[in-house]
Design a protein around this motif. Structure first.
Motif, short mmCIF file in Angstrom:
data_model
loop_
_atom_site.label_atom_id
_atom_site.label_comp_id
_atom_site.label_asym_id
_atom_site.label_seq_id
_atom_site.Cartn_x
_atom_site.Cartn_y
_atom_site.Cartn_z
N PRO A 138 21.32 -40.90 20.99
CA PRO A 138 21.05 -40.13 22.22
C PRO A 138 21.50 -40.86 23.49
O PRO A 138 22.04 -40.23 24.40
N GLU A 139 21.32 -42.19 23.53
CA GLU A 139 21.71 -42.94 24.72
C GLU A 139 23.22 -42.93 24.92
O GLU A 139 23.72 -42.99 26.05
N VAL A 140 23.97 -42.86 23.80
CA VAL A 140 25.43 -42.78 23.91
C VAL A 140 25.83 -41.44 24.52
O VAL A 140 26.68 -41.38 25.41
N LEU A 141 25.23 -40.36 24.06
CA LEU A 141 25.55 -39.04 24.59
C LEU A 141 25.22 -38.94 26.08
O LEU A 141 26.00 -38.39 26.86
N LEU A 142 24.08 -39.51 26.48
CA LEU A 142 23.70 -39.48 27.89
C LEU A 142 24.68 -40.28 28.73
O LEU A 142 25.03 -39.89 29.84
N TRP B 9 29.86 -51.66 26.82
CA TRP B 9 28.47 -51.26 27.07
C TRP B 9 27.92 -50.40 25.93
O TRP B 9 26.88 -50.70 25.34
N LEU B 10 28.61 -49.32 25.61
CA LEU B 10 28.11 -48.37 24.61
C LEU B 10 27.88 -48.99 23.23
O LEU B 10 26.90 -48.64 22.57
N PRO B 11 28.73 -49.90 22.75
CA PRO B 11 28.51 -50.44 21.41
C PRO B 11 27.25 -51.28 21.27
O PRO B 11 26.70 -51.39 20.16
N VAL B 12 26.79 -51.87 22.36
CA VAL B 12 25.68 -52.84 22.24
C VAL B 12 24.39 -52.35 22.86
O VAL B 12 23.32 -52.89 22.57
N TRP B 13 24.45 -51.34 23.72
CA TRP B 13 23.24 -50.91 24.43
C TRP B 13 22.31 -50.14 23.51
O TRP B 13 22.72 -49.26 22.76
N ARG B 14 21.02 -50.48 23.57
CA ARG B 14 19.98 -49.76 22.84
C ARG B 14 18.81 -49.52 23.79
O ARG B 14 18.58 -50.32 24.72
#
Length: 269
Positions: A93-97, A140-145
Motif C-alpha cells: 500500500p505504501e508503494v501505491l501511495l 526510497w520505494l525498495p526500502v521504505w516500510r
C-alpha cells in the motif's frame, strides 16, 4: 535500436532498484521490480509517441529511429501497460501511495498541466527533477516500510544515490542542449558549456565517493568508488561529437555497472 534502447534503460532502472535492496539489506520485492521495469517502459515510450516542441531541432539518429518505429514503440508501450496492470495489485500500500505523486510529476514533466508549464520548462530544474524522481523510485520505494525510522543510513543512501544520478543525468541535458534551446527550455549545460558540465559531473562524483567514505553502513565503499571511477572516465570523454550510443549505453550503463560491482563484491566477501 528502438527496442534495444528502451529495454536497456528499463533494465538499468531495475538494476538500480536491486542495488538499493542489496545495499540497505531490504527484502527482495519482485512486484516492485516488475512495476519499475514496466513503468520505465511506459514513461520512455509515451515521451516518444507524443510530439515535443524540441523534436523539431535537427533530430538525432536516435529520435529518427523512434520516429520511424512508431509501431514498435507502441508495442513497447503496450508491454509496459500490461506489465504495470499485472504488477500493481501486488504492490505494498505504501508503494501505491508514493507512486501517485511520482506518476503525476513524471507525466507533468513532459505534458503541460492546464495553464501550467511542463516541469522541464521551468528554468534550470530539469536535471534535478529527473534525478529526484529516479532517486525516490530506485532508492526510497525498495526500502521504505510503514513505521520505519528515517535513519542516518537511509538519508545517506538517498543522498548518495541522488548525487550519482545527478552526475549521469547532466550529460543528457548536454546532449539535448540545442533541442532545449529551440524549445525555450533552460538547462545548466547551456550555461556551463562542455568543460563546465564535465567539471560539475566530476565534482558530483567526488561528492558521491566522499559521502560513502564518511558514512557507508553497507560496507560497499569499494564497489561504489569503482563505479564512480569508471563513470568519471566515461564523463571525461563528454564532447559535442559523441553519438547517441555514448549516452544510451556508456552513460546509462553505469547504473547497471554499479549493481554488477555490488553483487560481485557481495559474492566475494
Amino acid at each position: 535500436m528502438v527496442v534495444g534502447l528502451t529495454l536497456f534503460i528499463a533494465v538499468c532502472a531495475t538494476c538500480m532498484t536491486l542495488g538499493s535492496i542489496e545495499l540497505m539489506g531490504a527484502a527482495t520485492d519482485v512486484p516492485l521490480l516488475a512495476l519499475v521495469f514496466s513503468a520505465t517502459l511506459i514513461i520512455y515510450t509515451l515521451d516518444r509517441l507524443r510530439p515535443n516542441v524540441e523534436d523539431g531541432a535537427d533530430p538525432s539518429e536516435r529520435l529518427k529511429a523512434y520516429a520511424n518505429s512508431k509501431t514498435t514503440t507502441r508495442l513497447m508501450l503496450g508491454m509496459g501497460l500490461v506489465g504495470a496492470a499485472v504488477a500493481t495489485p501486488f504492490q505494498r500500500p505504501e508503494v501505491l501511495l508514493s507512486l501517485m505523486p511520482l506518476g503525476v510529476v513524471s507525466i507533468w514533466y513532459t505534458v503541460p498541466a492546464g495553464r501550467f508549464l511542463r516541469l522541464k520548462d521551468v528554468p534550470y530544474i530539469k536535471t534535478f527533477v529527473v534525478a529526484a524522481v529516479w532517486t525516490l523510485v530506485t532508492a526510497w520505494l525498495p526500502v521504505w516500510r510503514p513505521g520505519m525510522v528515517i535513519s542516518a543510513p537511509l538519508v545517506a543512501h538517498l543522498a548518495t544515490r541522488f548525487l550519482f544520478l545527478l552526475a549521469i543525468t547532466l550529460p543528457f541535458d548536454y546532449r539535448d542542449r540545442e533541442r532545449d534551446r529551440v524549445a525555450g527550455v533552460k538547462t545548466l549545460p547551456q550555461l556551463l558549456g562542455t568543460s563546465g558540465t564535465r567539471t560539475l559531473c566530476l565534482a558530483l562524483l567526488v561528492a558521491f565517493v566522499v559521502a560513502h567514505s564518511v558514512y557507508d553502513p553497507s560496507g560497499m565503499f569499494v564497489p561504489n568508488a569503482l563505479t564512480a571511477a569508471v563513470t568519471a572516465a566515461v564523463l571525461i570523454a563528454l564532447n559535442p561529437a559523441r553519438s547517441d550510443v555514448y549516452y544510451s549505453v556508456a552513460v546509462d550503463g553505469t547504473m547497471m555497472l554499479q549493481y554488477a560491482l555490488i553483487m560481485t563484491f557481495t559474492a566475494v566477501g
